[in-house]
Design an enzyme around this catalytic site. Structure first.
Site, PDB file in Angstrom:
ATOM      1  CB  CYS A  89       1.122  -7.910  -1.723  1.00 26.35           C
ATOM      2  SG  CYS A  89       1.566  -7.580  -3.440  1.00 26.35           S
ATOM      3  N   GLY A  90       3.235  -5.482   0.105  1.00 30.64           N
ATOM      4  CA  GLY A  90       4.616  -5.280   0.541  1.00 30.64           C
ATOM      5  C   GLY A  90       5.587  -5.315  -0.628  1.00 30.64           C
TER       6      GLY A  90
END
Length: 289
Positions: A89-90
């Site tokens: 998720c970055g």
């Protein structure tokens, strides 16, 4: 044609990766929509609780309620850090942990003892890697948090604060503004600070039943639990928004890489065919000569 076979293998690998990232993007989009709906549903209730509290609250009443206690000196603080159980998720978890470490450094720089309560496997693993002792750790809260999850997380801390064992409780979470904006934030949960609402300072003709004391006694724990519940649902929505963005970027990058690999493969194939034709022509010319 060793190079061509190698390129074909890479093309197949990137195509498979793109299928996975595209599927994860679609799943995250669906989960994000439902999570955003939960955030939208939680906010009106929080605003209503805050408005009632702001109108009922008075400094005289505050002296009689432990959850409104203002310690003369803050010596011990509980910091609840909300993170995700999964990655991909970055920089979502990295930003939350950076915010938590900054708040830790700020509090401990003032000589305040801080105990950590971490939610999410990513946060637990990070602080264990740093060798930091955790007062509690939770990895059982899903991406669909409930009010019961919030109660189980904050009720013990509320009791300890009311007894004077803690001087404050803070929560680090992802503040959900939009699918593309989920900045980390740290909010003070205890002691409860009566929110300032529009018109709160105006004279109003209220009839309080049964009484302001009884209303506050029932309202304050609800307000604290709702604040934690809102932090949980906003963090869950932020996680899905960040994952959707990360998977979309990965899918776009895979598409660009595929285009480059296919161009490279076609160029190599064309060069090989040209070389084979040249060899055939050269051989025919030699036979004729």
């Amino acid at each position: 044609m060793a190079k061509g076979r190698e390129l074909k293998g890479r093309i197949k690998s990137v195509e498979n990766t793109r299928k996975i990232t595209r599927t994860m993007e679609m799943v995250a989009t669906s989960k994000m929509k439902r999570a955003a709906d939960r955030v939208s549903s939680a906010r009106p209730y929080a605003l209503a609780l805050g408005e009632v509290l702001s109108h009922v609250y008075t400094p005289e009443l505050a002296e009689r309620f432990p959850l409104l206690r203002r310690p003369a000196q803050i010596k011990k603080v509980a910091l609840v850090v909300l993170t995700a159980n999964r990655g991909l998720c970055g920089a979502f978890n990295t930003n939350l942990l950076r915010e938590a470490r900054a708040r830790l450094a700020e509090l401990e720089g003032k000589g305040i003892s801080v105990e950590l309560h971490v939610v999410g496997r990513k946060g637990i693993g990070f602080f264990k890697y740093l060798g930091r002792d955790l007062a509690s750790q939770r990895a059982d809260i899903s991406d669909k948090p409930t009010s019961a999850d919030a109660s189980s997380l904050i009720d013990t801390l509320m009791t300890r604060f009311a007894s004077g064992d803690l001087d404050a409780v803070h929560v680090t979470y992802a503040k959900y503004k939009s699918a593309l904006s989920t900045p980390p934030a740290t909010e003070q949960v205890l002691p409860v600070v009566a929110p300032t609402t529009a018109g709160a300072g105006l004279s109003r003709d209220f009839i309080l039943a049964p009484s302001a004391d009884e209303i506050l006694e029932a309202l304050l724990p609800l307000y604290v639990r709702n604040t934690v519940y809102r932090a949980l649902v906003e963090t869950a929505a932020g996680e899905q928004g960040a994952r959707r963005t990360a998977m979309k970027n990965a899918t776009d990058n895979a598409t660009e890489m595929l285009q480059l690999l296919k161009r490279t493969y076609n160029s190599a194939r064309q060069a090989q065919i040209t070389q084979e034709i040249a060899e055939i022509v050269g051989g025919a010319s030699a036979l004729q000569g």
